[in-house]
Scaffold this active site. Structure first.
Site, mmCIF file in Angstrom:
data_model
loop_
_atom_site.group_PDB
_atom_site.id
_atom_site.type_symbol
_atom_site.label_atom_id
_atom_site.label_comp_id
_atom_site.label_asym_id
_atom_site.label_seq_id
_atom_site.Cartn_x
_atom_site.Cartn_y
_atom_site.Cartn_z
ATOM 1 N N ASP A 201 0.832 -1.205 0.000
ATOM 2 C CA ASP A 201 0.000 0.000 0.000
ATOM 3 C C ASP A 201 0.871 1.260 0.000
ATOM 4 O OD1 ASP A 201 -2.862 1.021 0.688
ATOM 5 O OD2 ASP A 201 -1.622 1.998 2.202
ATOM 6 N N GLU A 268 1.617 -0.173 -4.890
ATOM 7 C CA GLU A 268 0.701 0.912 -5.260
ATOM 8 C C GLU A 268 1.498 2.199 -5.406
ATOM 9 O OE1 GLU A 268 -3.303 3.233 -3.706
ATOM 10 O OE2 GLU A 268 -1.685 2.777 -2.328
#
Ligand code: GLC
Length: 543
Positions: A201, A268
């Site tokens: 993330d 990401e």
């Protein structure tokens, strides 16, 4: 840069926003047991790997992206034993599990932050980013993120802490080696549970400008950020700092050393250009194996010209590298909503499916995309669940709209829960659901299955090179090619019928293998091909 072939090079990924997938215990929130119960569906759909959104212990301000214990499963989602069963059951069906790992920040209820906040002298103080106020008491600089300021003042210790996301998500200090060690141990923990990889993330947010310089103010956000941010500054000092790269090299090295199968790291990253994406692979495949490429999803309208430009750019700047194909995820409106209107959303869903599964790259299907699900944003402020929807209401309604519960059948709550769903079910669930679409040979769901099967049957779709054909304003055309076969893909992105001429293939007349308009299947391709409005067609060219 030579990349070895790995299982994920030819895989199709499916993102499970767990909270919305399947509830098994009537609390209105999807959970691990619910997912286990739906593995047969996913196997039948034909995908290879499941990215499971966070299920760790969390106060759920950001629905699990605010972790208070990284190695414990939140009771709302199940237990560690449930997770272990998920891995086993998925494995029995040849499905790989990828977990979402959040290393940039924790919850403010994480014991580490509680300790860090306790006192300026806490041994954990420098595990987070603390700064004195400016002389006038204001925050150290102008940085904005999810909140109007990335800095929150702590009365007790009279300093500000930094959080790119919500106030309740303080950023860890990645310039502290002890933080690095602790975070790597979390990666090891989940990899040791038998997962095939990690979705990392916000992985280009780990470090910020050490001099804390203000971000430049802009009138309008650049295109690449429009899906995810609403601020009026360029986040040059908060996101994508060059110092992220040595950290990622260290991370890959650590993981490779401790897990010899070299598990997949998907990162990401929201970055402006393909050159920026390229950097995340590292010089010698020594950073991420698969940095997300979100640039397709930032194209503002359904335009053959705009998509062609992006693909051209990928072919030039990401040549030879595995890349992702993403049109939707849990952070921005679904592609059907971005590019469709209610009357044409189903046709566009099939057109986009053809695009997603025939481009060169590794496709990511967002749950419900295979049904053509559309966004259902909150109508009223009191319906909003994602705090971002309250912060800037009503210009921005947050991310709830793309996270509505999965539509399984026409029963109460679309078969998602026997309780009260955490967020409303999309009103179209009576006809847009797995059960109904499963029965209809022309449904979006069955079209996805056919496309996935075609991808399995046709090596050119998995491994072939891509060549753009022509410059038509309405029709995006490209071929996928291996030594053995050549496929032509035609996507009419306009609401008009179109006679597409194919002089370069005049002597190679072929056959349509699959079209969004089934009456075309098996038709022969001539020198001109009539395309219906929003038709997508895949044809096999003669040798
Ligand atoms: C990522 C996630 C998003 C989350 C944020 C903070 O962008 O995809 O859902 O809110 O990180 O963890």
């Amino acid at each position: 840069m030579e990349h070895q072939s790995n299982w994920w090079h030819e895989a199709i990924f499916y993102e499970i926003y767990l909270r919305s997938f399947q509830d098994s215990n009537g609390d209105g929130i999807g959970d691990l047991r619910g997912l286990i119960d739906r593995l047969d569906y996913l196997q039948d759909l034909g995908v290879d790997a499941l990215w499971v959104c966070p299920f760790y212990e969390s106060p759920h301000v950001d629905f699990g992206y605010d972790i208070s214990n990284h190695t414990a499963v939140d009771p709302r989602y199940g237990t560690l034993a449930d997770f272990q069963e998920l891995v086993r059951e998925a494995d029995r069906r040849n499905l790989k599990i990828i977990v979402d790992i959040i290393l940039n920040h924790t919850s403010d209820e994480h014991p580490l932050f509680i300790e860090s906040r306790r006192s300026r002298n806490s041994p954990k103080r420098d595990w987070y980013i603390w700064q004195d106020p400016k002389p006038d008491g204001s925050p150290p600089n102008n940085w904005e993120g999810f909140e109007p300021s990335c800095w929150t003042y702590d009365e007790e210790t009279q300093q500000y802490y930094y959080h790119f996301h919500y106030i309740q998500q303080p950023d860890l200090n990645w310039r502290n080696p002890k933080v690095i060690e602790e975070m790597f141990a979390i990666c090891d923990f989940w990899l040791n549970q038998g997962v095939a990889g990690l979705r990392l993330d916000a992985i280009n947010y780990l470090v910020e400008d050490p001099e804390l310089r203000d971000n430049p103010i802009v009138e309008e956000l650049p295109e690449y950020l429009r899906n995810i941010f609403q601020f009026n500054q360029l986040p040059v000092h908060t996101i994508n700092h060059p110092d992220n790269h040595p950290l990622l090299q260290q991370m890959r090295q650590h993981i490779k050393t401790n897990h010899p199968q070299d598990p997949l790291l998907i990162g990401e990253i929201w970055v402006p250009t393909t050159q920026d994406i390229r950097e995340f692979y590292g010089q010698e495949d020594n950073e991420l194996q698969l940095p997300f490429n979100f640039l397709l999803s930032t194209v503002p309208s359904l335009s053959a010209v705009a998509f062609r430009e992006k693909i051209q750019d990928f072919e030039e700047n990401l040549a030879g590298l595995p890349t992702t194909v993403v049109l939707s995820n849990h952070d921005f409106p679904r592609s059907t909503t971005r590019y469709g209107t209610p009357d044409r959303s189903d046709r566009i869903a099939k057109l986009l499916a053809t695009f997603l599964l025939t481009l060169r790259g590794i496709p990511f299907i967002y749950y419900g995309e295979e049904l053509g699900m559309v966004d259902t944003p909150p109508d009223r402020l009191d319906e909003v669940q994602d705090p971002r929807g309250r912060l800037r209401w009503p210009e921005y309604k947050g991310r709830d709209g793309c996270r509505t519960p999965m539509q399984w059948n026409e029963q109460t709550n679309a078969g998602f829960t026997e309780g009260t769903p955490w967020y409303k079910i999309a009103p179209d669930y009576l006809h847009r659901n797995v059960a109904v679409q499963g029965q209809d040979p022309d449904s979006i769901l069955n079209y996805y299955k056919q496309l996935i099967q075609l991808r399995r049957d046709r090596p050119s779709l998995r491994q072939g090179t891509l060549t753009l054909i022509g410059k038509d304003e309405q029709v995006l055309a490209y071929t996928r090619q291996t030594d053995e076969e050549q496929l032509l893909i035609l996507l009419n992105m306009s609401p008009q019928s179109k006679s597409f001429s194919l002089p370069e293939f005049a002597d190679r007349l072929g056959q349509i293998l699959l079209s969004t308009h089934p009456e075309k299947d098996s038709a022969m391709v001539g020198e001109t091909l009539p395309l219906m409005p929003f038709e997508g067609a895949i044809a096999l060219l003669q040798h």
